[in-house]
Write a protein that holds these residues in place. Structure first.
Motif, short mmCIF file in Angstrom:
data_model
loop_
_atom_site.label_atom_id
_atom_site.label_comp_id
_atom_site.label_asym_id
_atom_site.label_seq_id
_atom_site.Cartn_x
_atom_site.Cartn_y
_atom_site.Cartn_z
N UNK A 109 43.78 27.64 26.81
CA UNK A 109 43.86 28.82 27.69
C UNK A 109 42.88 28.74 28.85
N UNK A 110 41.75 28.06 28.62
CA UNK A 110 40.74 27.92 29.66
C UNK A 110 41.21 27.09 30.85
N UNK A 111 42.18 26.20 30.62
CA UNK A 111 42.69 25.36 31.71
C UNK A 111 43.67 26.11 32.62
N UNK A 112 44.06 27.33 32.21
CA UNK A 112 44.96 28.15 33.04
C UNK A 112 44.10 28.98 34.00
N UNK A 113 44.29 28.85 35.32
CA UNK A 113 43.47 29.61 36.29
C UNK A 113 43.63 31.12 36.11
N UNK A 114 42.50 31.84 36.19
CA UNK A 114 42.53 33.31 36.07
C UNK A 114 41.77 33.95 37.23
N UNK A 115 42.17 35.16 37.57
CA UNK A 115 41.60 35.87 38.72
C UNK A 115 40.11 36.11 38.56
N UNK A 116 39.64 36.20 37.32
CA UNK A 116 38.22 36.50 37.06
C UNK A 116 37.29 35.46 37.68
N UNK A 117 37.78 34.22 37.82
CA UNK A 117 36.97 33.15 38.42
C UNK A 117 36.56 33.55 39.84
N UNK A 118 37.46 34.22 40.56
CA UNK A 118 37.20 34.60 41.95
C UNK A 118 36.58 35.98 42.06
N UNK A 119 37.04 36.92 41.21
CA UNK A 119 36.58 38.32 41.32
C UNK A 119 35.16 38.54 40.78
N UNK A 120 34.74 37.72 39.82
CA UNK A 120 33.39 37.84 39.27
C UNK A 120 32.44 36.97 40.11
N UNK A 121 31.48 37.58 40.83
CA UNK A 121 30.61 36.79 41.72
C UNK A 121 29.81 35.70 41.01
N UNK A 122 29.38 35.97 39.76
CA UNK A 122 28.60 34.96 39.00
C UNK A 122 29.49 33.77 38.61
N UNK A 123 30.73 34.09 38.20
CA UNK A 123 31.68 33.03 37.84
C UNK A 123 32.04 32.20 39.06
N UNK A 124 32.22 32.89 40.21
CA UNK A 124 32.57 32.19 41.45
C UNK A 124 31.44 31.25 41.87
#
Length: 437
Positions: A197-212
Motif C-alpha cells: 500500500x505504501x507504493x501507491x501515491x497518496x495526497x498526504x505526501x503533498x498536503x502534510x508539510x513534514x511529509x513533503x
C-alpha cells in the motif's frame, strides 16, 4: 564550438574499451559482459546520505513515503539511461561533452560545481563510514573519519587490477548490503499489505508539510549528479563495435544493466524505510531520525541482538563502496573538463582530505551530534548541483548532430525534461526550506 574535437581523448584512458564483449553465442554471455557499470552507478543511490532521510521517513510516516522512493528510482532509471546513451552514441562522457559545447568560463563553473558535489558526497561517505566503525568497533568518530583516508590504498589496488576487479568488488559489497537488509526485513516481518500500500501515491505526501519536506529530501538524496558523469564514461569500457548496429546493441545491454542494478537500489532504499516503519513507527517511536539512534534501538525493539550488527555492517559496506565510485567520478570530471590527468591515489587523497577537514572541525566544536547536521548539509549541496548535470545531459541527448542514429526520441526527451523540471523545483523548495529554517 564543435561537437567533436579533432583529437578526442578516450574517457578513462587505459580502461576505455578494455572489457571484451562476445560477438556471438547465447544472449546471456553478452548480458554478463555488460553487467557492472549499472551496479557501480547504483552505489550512489544507496550511499550513507540516503539512510538518514529513509530512516526519518519510515519512523515518522510509516510506509507512506515508499511511493516517493519508487518515483525517485524511476526518475533515476530514465536519467541513467540517457547518460549511457550519451556515452555510447558520442564516445564522449558528459564532462567531455560539456567541454566540447560550452565556453571556458561556463566549463570552469560547471567543473567547480561538480567538484563541490563530489566533495559533498565524499563527506557523507566519511561520516557514514566513521559512524559504522564507531558502532562496530567503538572507535571515536574523529578517529574513524581519519581512518577513512586509508581507503586510497584499496582504490589504487583495485584500479591496478583492471576494471572488472573494480566492478566485482562493488557488486560483492552490494550483495553484502542486500543480504543484511533481507535478514533484517525477515526479522521485522512487516505486514505485506501495508508495504504494498505504501507504493501507491497518496495526497498526504503533498498536503502534510513534514511529509513533503522528507519526500523532497528523499528525491534530492537519491538522484546523484556525479553519477550522470560516471555512467556516461564507464559504459565505454566495453569493447563493442563502434558502428551504428554495435552502438544500438550496446545501448540495449547498458540500459538493461542499469535498470536491473537500480531495482536493487530500490529494494535497499525501500528496506531501510520499511525497517524504520516496522520497528520504530509501529511502536510509537516517531522521533527516530539519525543513523546512531536507529542502531541503538533496533536490537532491543526487535529482540534480536544481531539486528543492530547487520545494520552497521551494511552501513560500512555502503561507505566503502561509495569510495570507489566517487574516486572514479572525480577522475572523469577532472579529465573531461580540464584535460588534467593526475594519479588516482593523489586525486583520492586530495578529495578525501578536503572531505575530512569539515568532519574534524565540526566534531571538535559541536561534538558528534554536529555530524548528523553535516550529513544533511552534504545532501543539500548535492541538490544544488543537480540541475547543472541534468540540464546539459538532456540538451545533448536531444541533439541529432551530436547523437546521430541514437538521438533520444521525442517522447523520451519530453519525459526527461519533465523529470528535470520536477527535480529542479523540488530541490529549490528543499533549499528554501533549509535556509529558511
Amino acid at each position: 564550438m564543435s561537437a567533436h574535437p579533432t583529437t578526442p581523448t578516450a574517457s578513462l584512458g587505459e580502461m576505455h574499451a578494455s572489457v571484451a564483449v562476445p560477438s556471438g553465442g547465447h544472449w546471456w554471455f553478452r548480458l554478463l559482459a555488460f553487467l557492472g557499470p549499472g551496479y557501480m552507478v547504483s552505489v550512489g543511490y544507496m550511499d550513507p546520505g540516503n539512510w538518514a532521510t529513509d530512516i526519518a521517513g519510515g519512523a515518522q510516516f510509516g510506509y507512506l513515503l515508499l511511493s516517493v522512493i519508487l518515483l525517485s528510482n524511476l526518475m533515476a532509471i530514465v536519467l541513467q539511461g540517457l547518460s549511457a546513451r550519451l556515452g555510447i552514441a558520442t564516445g564522449r562522457d558528459l564532462a567531455q561533452s560539456c567541454r566540447d559545447h560550452f565556453s571556458k568560463p561556463v566549463n570552469l563553473c560547471l567543473w567547480l560545481l561538480c567538484e563541490l558535489a563530489i566533495i559533498a558526497c565524499d563527506l557523507a561517505e566519511v561520516i557514514g563510514t566513521a559512524i559504522a566503525l564507531k558502532l562496530l568497533f567503538g572507535l571515536p568518530l574523529l578517529m574513524g573519519a581519519i581512518i577513512t583516508a586509508v581507503d586510497v590504498v584499496l582504490v589504487l589496488w583495485l584500479m591496478n587490477r583492471g576494471f572488472r576487479a573494480l566492478e566485482a568488488f562493488v557488486i560483492a559489497l552490494l550483495l553484502v548490503i542486500f543480504a543484511c537488509f533481507a535478514i533484517q526485513i525477515a526479522l521485522a516481518a512487516p505486514p505485506l499489505h501495508a508495504v504494498l500500500g505504501g507504493f501507491i501515491p497518496r495526497a498526504e505526501v503533498v498536503t502534510n508539510p513534514h511529509a513533503l519536506y522528507l519526500a523532497i529530501g528523499i528525491i534530492g538524496a537519491t538522484v546523484m549528479p556525479h553519477n550522470l558523469y560516471l555512467h556516461s564514461s564507464i559504459v565505454q569500457t566495453r569493447a563493442y563495435p563502434r558502428t551504428d548496429p554495435g552502438r544500438r546493441s550496446a545501448l540495449r545491454w547498458a540500459v538493461t544493466d542499469s535498470t536491473m542494478a537500480l531495482m536493487l537500489a530500490l529494494f535497499i532504499n525501500a528496506a531501510i524505510l520499511i525497517l524504520a516503519a516496522a520497528v520504530f513507527h509501529a511502536n510509537g517511536r516517531t522521533d527516530v531520525q539519525e543513523i546512531e539512534q536507529a542502531y541503538e534501538l533496533l536490537a532491543p525493539m526487535l529482540g534480536v541482538g544481531i539486528a543492530s550488527t547487520l545494520f552497521a555492517v551494511a552501513l560500512l559496506a555502503s561507505g566503502i563502496n561509495s569510495t570507489v565510485t566517487a574516486t572514479l567520478a572525480g577522475q572523469i570530471v577532472m579529465e573531461g573538463f580540464l584535460r588534467l590527468r593526475i594519479a588516482p591515489w593523489a586525486r583520492r587523497l586530495i578529495t578525501r582530505g578536503i572531505a575530512i577537514v569539515p568532519v574534524v572541525i565540526v566534531t571538535a566544536i559541536y561534538g558528534e551530534q554536529g555530524t548528523a547536521r553535516l550529513l544533511v548539509l552534504s545532501q543539500v549541496v548535492l541538490s544544488m548541483q543537480l540541475p547543472f548535470a541534468v540540464i546539459p545531459l538532456v540538451m545533448f541527448v536531444g541533439d541529432k548532430a551530436r547523437m546521430g542514429a541514437l538521438v533520444a526520441p521525442r517522447w523520451l526527451l519530453g519525459l526527461a525534461w519533465v523529470i528535470g523540471a520536477v527535480i529542479v523545483l523540488l530541490n529549490v523548495k528543499l533549499l528554501v526550506g533549509f535556509f529558511g529554517g
